[in-house]
Design an enzyme around this catalytic site. Structure first.
Site, PDB file in Angstrom:
ATOM      1  CG  ASP A   4       8.281  -5.699   3.037  1.00 21.67           C
ATOM      2  OD1 ASP A   4       7.689  -4.839   3.721  1.00 21.67           O
ATOM      3  OD2 ASP A   4       7.743  -6.337   2.122  1.00 21.67           O
TER       4      ASP A   4
ATOM      5  CG  ASP B  30       1.513  -4.093   3.242  1.00 21.37           C
ATOM      6  OD1 ASP B  30       0.684  -3.246   2.864  1.00 21.37           O
ATOM      7  OD2 ASP B  30       1.543  -5.241   2.770  1.00 21.37           O
TER       8      ASP B  30
HETATM    9  N1  GLY Z   1       3.318  -7.190   3.154  1.00 23.61           N
HETATM   10  C1  GLY Z   1       2.706  -7.979   2.137  1.00 23.61           C
HETATM   11  C2  GLY Z   1       1.587  -8.782   2.627  1.00 23.61           C
HETATM   12  O1  GLY Z   1       1.083  -8.585   3.719  1.00 23.61           O
HETATM   13  O2  GLY Z   1       1.176  -9.670   1.898  1.00 23.61           O
END
Ligand code: GLY
Length: 387
Positions: free
Chosen positions: A100, A160
């Site tokens: 992330d 994501d």
């Molecule tokens: N990227 C993790 C979420 O959207 O919860």
């Protein structure tokens, strides 16, 4: 494409909604300058946290958006202080063993570079892009989301991650190195080939074979079950492919955008703010995920830049309808210090079939606040991306 009869946000309403959000950010600034903001609220109030969550970049992003709206140096000063914290985090490698890096470093440090010329921000964001590159798996061509690199029980990517790709495009353009965009191209190709089902819905996560690199199976973590469609994941798909189109102009990304958007629209309840999983709709006693609607609105406003005038108008209308709903029924107007900006987000809801840890159910969520402000800013201005 599905059409809705819902009211459309006007420019005056958008300006008022953004000013309300900015006032709440201003109120919360003293609480969250030395500290970060927790991923989700508790009874609508955010606890402070250390800079160690995947979500910590959203609050500085809100401060930069408030700075853009007002020009007030107090916002810039606070956001630059947070950029120092993000620089320390990547230098010391504090909780960065995951994919992330874009969520963390685009709204905090790329924004600091673009809006204030911060060399600290630029350097930290470039380090974060390099950190993300360490998670690329040649066998299967994807960025491994979580866990020890190569571990068979975590040999997977998640939808994501599309939002982490812009950090790579930006890094490559910034230092003139095409290798970043090439890794992004390979990851997005793998993601689009396997994450999107024939009906346009998406898997949250997808496992690959660590030995052969062949696709294995889709599975959920935060959705209701493996073959349902997690509402935020679908919105990450909508916005994520739009952003990859912006940077690359690959027609297959626009095609993917239309497919995931079409499914998203079909499954929305009447007020256009989805339940946390799109298996649920009007009449179900389940929480919403308001953050999903704000993310989708950003994707619509981004894609609207690149399509025909008719399609662009349709996308802008859909975004304005979603934003009307959020501003009217979900947005916080006022409250005590620490209060969030948008109610009724859902981070992770446990179901009998999923593997998530329950957190932040029917609460404000930091990315929900950020993308609401981003969408309103996009609606009102020709906004320069932090992504
Ligand atoms: N990227 C993790 C979420 O959207 O919860």
């Amino acid at each position: 494409m599905k059409i809705f009869p819902n009211p459309v946000l006007t420019r005056d309403q958008a300006a008022a909604a953004l000013d309300t959000a900015v006032a709440l950010v201003r109120q919360n600034l003293p609480l969250f300058t030395e500290h970060c903001q927790n991923h989700s609220s508790v009874n609508d109030i955010y606890p402070p946290c250390e800079n160690n969550q995947w979500t910590c970049g959203f609050w500085p992003g809100e401060i930069w958006l408030a700075y853009e709206r007002t020009g007030d140096e107090a916002f810039k000063t606070a956001a630059l202080k947070l950029a120092d914290s993000f620089s320390y985090r990547i230098e010391q490698k504090i909780d960065v063993d995951h994919h992330d890096m874009g969520f963390l470093y685009s709204p905090s440090c790329v924004a600091a570079w673009k809006l204030a010329g911060s060399e600290t921000g630029r350097r930290a964001a470039l380090m974060a892009a390099d950190q993300l590159c360490t998670r690329f798996q040649e066998k299967g061509s994807f960025f491994q989301a979580w866990g020890a690199l190569g571990a068979p029980d975590n040999y997977r990517f998640i939808i994501d991650c599309l939002l982490n790709m812009p950090l790579l495009y930006w890094a490559g353009e910034t230092i003139g190195d095409p290798r970043y965009a090439e890794l992004a191209r390979r990851h997005v190709a793998t993601c689009l080939a396997h994450s999107i089902r024939p009906d346009g819905s998406t898997y949250h996560t997808f496992f690959m074979d660590p030995v052969t690199g062949e696709p294995v199976r889709g599975a959920t973590c935060q959705g209701y079950k493996d073959d349902s469609c997690w509402a935020r994941g679908q919105a990450w798909g909508v916005y994520g492919v739009a952003l990859s189109y912006t940077y690359t102009r690959r027609p297959e990304y626009l095609d993917a955008f239309r497919r995931v958007l079409s499914y998203y629209l079909e499954r929305l309840p009447q007020d256009m703010v989805p339940y946390w999983d799109m298996i649920f709709t009007d009449g179900d006693e389940e929480p919403r995920d308001s953050s999903s609607a704000s993310i989708a609105a950003c994707g619509l406003l981004e894609a609207a830049k690149f399509v025909s005038p008719e399609e662009s108008e349709a996308y802008r209308t859909l975004a304005a309808q979603m934003l009307f709903s959020i501003a009217d029924k979900y947005a916080v107007q006022e409250g005590p210090a620490g209060i969030g900006l948008v109610r009724h987000g859902t981070y992770s809801k446990k179901s009998p079939y999923n593997t998530c840890t329950p957190e932040g159910v029917d609460e404000c969520v930091s990315w929900g606040d950020y993308f609401y402000m981003e969408a309103l800013t996009r609606f009102l201005t020709d906004w320069q991306l932090y992504w």
